[in-house]
Motif scaffolding. Structure first.
Motif, PDB file in Angstrom:
ATOM      1  N   PRO A   4     -66.731  47.755   7.359  1.00 32.80           N
ATOM      2  CA  PRO A   4     -67.920  48.594   7.176  1.00 32.80           C
ATOM      3  C   PRO A   4     -68.388  48.679   5.726  1.00 32.80           C
ATOM      4  CG  PRO A   4     -65.981  49.949   7.489  1.00 32.80           C
ATOM      5  CD  PRO A   4     -65.535  48.543   7.698  1.00 32.80           C
ATOM      6  N   ALA A  18     -69.100  55.738   5.163  1.00 29.81           N
ATOM      7  CA  ALA A  18     -68.676  55.916   3.771  1.00 29.81           C
ATOM      8  C   ALA A  18     -69.931  56.125   2.916  1.00 29.81           C
ATOM      9  CB  ALA A  18     -67.903  54.687   3.301  1.00 29.81           C
ATOM     10  N   LEU A  47     -58.069  55.942   0.418  1.00 34.85           N
ATOM     11  CA  LEU A  47     -58.050  54.673   1.161  1.00 34.85           C
ATOM     12  C   LEU A  47     -58.127  53.477   0.214  1.00 34.85           C
ATOM     13  CD1 LEU A  47     -60.431  55.447   4.169  1.00 34.85           C
ATOM     14  CD2 LEU A  47     -57.967  55.825   3.968  1.00 34.85           C
ATOM     15  N   GLU A  99     -64.240  48.723  -8.242  1.00 40.01           N
ATOM     16  CA  GLU A  99     -64.984  49.472  -7.221  1.00 40.01           C
ATOM     17  C   GLU A  99     -64.536  50.934  -7.159  1.00 40.01           C
ATOM     18  OE1 GLU A  99     -63.044  46.964  -6.786  1.00 40.01           O
ATOM     19  OE2 GLU A  99     -64.065  45.306  -5.789  1.00 40.01           O
TER      20      GLU A  99
HETATM   21  O1  TXA Z   1     -67.898  50.764  -6.191  1.00 42.18           O
HETATM   22  C1  TXA Z   1     -68.135  50.457  -5.019  1.00 42.18           C
HETATM   23  O2  TXA Z   1     -67.682  51.109  -4.078  1.00 42.18           O
HETATM   24  C2  TXA Z   1     -69.036  49.230  -4.776  1.00 42.18           C
HETATM   25  C3  TXA Z   1     -70.423  49.547  -5.327  1.00 42.18           C
HETATM   26  C4  TXA Z   1     -71.417  48.477  -4.991  1.00 42.18           C
HETATM   27  O3  TXA Z   1     -70.834  50.797  -4.885  1.00 42.18           O
HETATM   28  N1  TXA Z   1     -69.071  48.912  -3.388  1.00 42.18           N
HETATM   29  C5  TXA Z   1     -68.026  48.363  -2.736  1.00 42.18           C
HETATM   30  O4  TXA Z   1     -68.272  48.059  -1.416  1.00 42.18           O
HETATM   31  O5  TXA Z   1     -66.955  48.136  -3.254  1.00 42.18           O
HETATM   32  P1  TXA Z   1     -67.333  47.111  -0.557  1.00 42.18           P
HETATM   33  O6  TXA Z   1     -68.065  46.878   0.700  1.00 42.18           O
HETATM   34  O7  TXA Z   1     -66.998  45.912  -1.353  1.00 42.18           O
HETATM   35  O8  TXA Z   1     -66.083  47.973  -0.247  1.00 42.18           O
HETATM   36  C6  TXA Z   1     -66.182  49.074   0.635  1.00 42.18           C
HETATM   37  C7  TXA Z   1     -64.833  49.549   1.047  1.00 42.18           C
HETATM   38  C8  TXA Z   1     -64.155  48.560   1.970  1.00 42.18           C
HETATM   39  O9  TXA Z   1     -62.759  48.541   1.670  1.00 42.18           O
HETATM   40  C9  TXA Z   1     -64.412  49.163   3.335  1.00 42.18           C
HETATM   41  O10 TXA Z   1     -63.482  48.798   4.304  1.00 42.18           O
HETATM   42  C10 TXA Z   1     -64.363  50.645   3.027  1.00 42.18           C
HETATM   43  O11 TXA Z   1     -64.974  50.775   1.766  1.00 42.18           O
HETATM   44  N2  TXA Z   1     -65.119  51.444   4.023  1.00 42.18           N
HETATM   45  C11 TXA Z   1     -66.450  51.437   4.247  1.00 42.18           C
HETATM   46  N3  TXA Z   1     -66.771  52.257   5.271  1.00 42.18           N
HETATM   47  C12 TXA Z   1     -65.635  52.810   5.687  1.00 42.18           C
HETATM   48  C13 TXA Z   1     -65.292  53.740   6.711  1.00 42.18           C
HETATM   49  N4  TXA Z   1     -66.221  54.278   7.505  1.00 42.18           N
HETATM   50  N5  TXA Z   1     -63.984  54.077   6.867  1.00 42.18           N
HETATM   51  C14 TXA Z   1     -63.036  53.554   6.063  1.00 42.18           C
HETATM   52  N6  TXA Z   1     -63.286  52.657   5.070  1.00 42.18           N
HETATM   53  C15 TXA Z   1     -64.552  52.292   4.897  1.00 42.18           C
END
Ligand code: TXA
Ligand code: MG
Length: 353
Positions: free
Chosen positions: A70, A126, A201, A187
């Motif tokens: 996600p 998130a 997490l 991140e």
């Molecule tokens: O710093 C950051 O968070 C950057 C900038 C662009 O904001 N974004 C980022 O997104 O790192 P991404 O997609 O690379 O990582 C998002 C993380 C992933 O490990 C994903 O599994 C987790 O957040 N995640 C997203 N939605 C989630 C949910 N509903 N429950 C648990 N984990 C979630």
């Protein structure tokens, strides 16, 4: 190998300085279902209108991201929070007050308006409010919450410059707003606030100790192993991430002298096998590795935020022509060191204890 596009327009033309008029242009693209890459204080994000299912699907395609991972929804004000999340616990507001805008992402019960593609069909979403002038202006001008993962190809180090984004995504993104090198370089911290106790997490610039000051207890960091039903709490954590172009060995020994000796031993071992060796090290330790074929210095042991800031750029610097294997030092685990170690362990093909 660095990716080069064959098209004569090249990838660099999509990079533009984030002037007010370019931010407006980027916002219009978002509102029209297009993708835009933009800087945040952590890493660059690849954004789409979070409420537009088709637009969000393009993110997964451009990154080659598995659909069960996600995305984070980025907001510019508290009104947008209420558009995407419900039943927000008091403890979340307490933490938001202290850390927003900033590198802290909350996992919250999702509202129906958020399409399933954003949350990988999960019941939670998130959300974070980034602490970056360009990101906030873009989200405001677009008039919608913006779903954005890091703007790298799935599995590669996250981008900390606009050039990294162009290198990975090139013409697959309509526009890359250039805001220079990102401040933190790692991140955001992701916390689950849906349970009795807040749980981390994914570690990041907001450390467990910083959260403890608000919570009154030290939050635990979730295990990334799947539960009995085969589900993982943070889906992103099960994939290998941040991998440079060649295999990386992480020497996770905490005693400095023993660690240096082990890195030296490994350099000798790989040289005898006829391989070129790269070393990822600190300013303080570079002098020990004169025999390595490529040494990349990543910040100072006395300033771990500087290591975080340069980590992904350093990983991208290793050149397959100069190194067949990378040996990475352990930078310690105090404060943001925890997040640095987490990212290095997931970039590693092998960890040496
Ligand atoms: O710093 C950051 O968070 C950057 C900038 C662009 O904001 N974004 C980022 O997104 O790192 P991404 O997609 O690379 O990582 C998002 C993380 C992933 O490990 C994903 O599994 C987790 O957040 N995640 C997203 N939605 C989630 C949910 N509903 N429950 C648990 N984990 C979630
Ligand atoms: Mg990512």
């Amino acid at each position: 190998m660095k990716r080069r596009t064959k098209s004569s327009s090249g990838p660099t033309k999509v990079i533009v300085r984030a002037t007010p008029s370019k931010i407006r242009e980027a916002a219009a693209l978002l509102a029209n279902g297009k993708l835009v890459a933009f800087p945040t204080e952590t890493v660059y994000g690849l954004g789409a209108n979070a409420l537009d299912e088709k637009a969000v699907a393009k993110i997964f395609k451009a990154k080659g991201r598995p659909s069960d991972n996600p995305l984070i929804v980025h907001i510019a004000d508290m009104r947008e929070l209420k558009m995407v999340a419900k039943n927000i616990p008091d403890v979340a507001f307490k933490l938001m007050k202290k850390f927003w805008p900033g590198p802290l992402t909350f996992v919250l019960p999702k509202k129906a308006a958020v399409p399933h593609v954003v949350t990988a069909s999960g019941k939670t979403v998130a959300v974070r409010m980034p602490e970056n002038r360009i990101a906030l202006a873009l989200i405001k001008a677009a008039g919608c919450p913006v779903a954005a993962p890091s703007a790298n190809l799935a599995g590669k180090p996250s981008p900390t410059t606009a050039a990294h984004v162009a290198e990975d995504l090139g013409s697959n993104v309509g526009l890359i707003l250039d805001g220079g090198k990102t401040r933190h370089g790692l991140e955001s911290t992701v916390v689950d606030v849906t349970g009795k106790k807040v749980e981390i997490l994914r570690s990041g610039a907001v450390t467990a100790e910083m959260l403890e000051k608000v919570l009154g207890y030290l939050p635990e960091t979730a295990h990334h192993a799947p539960d009995k039903k085969g589900k993982v709490k943070s889906p992103g954590m099960k994939y290998r991430h941040y991998a440079p172009n060649v295999d990386l060995l992480l020497v996770a020994i905490s005693d400095r002298k023993t660690m240096i000796a082990e890195v030296e031993r490994l350099i000798g071992l790989y040289h005898r096998k006829g391989l070129l060796v790269g070393v990822l090290t600190s300013k303080e330790h570079r002098k020990f590795y004169q025999t390595a074929d490529q040494v990349v210095v990543c910040g100072s042991l006395n300033d771990l935020p500087s290591v975080a800031k340069h980590l992904y750029d350093s990983l991208r610097t290793f050149d397959p022509h100069m190194a067949d294997v990378i040996i990475a030092e352990n930078f310690g685990s105090k404060g943001i060191g925890h997040a640095i170690f987490d990212r290095l362990s997931r970039a590693a093909s092998k960890i040496i204890h």
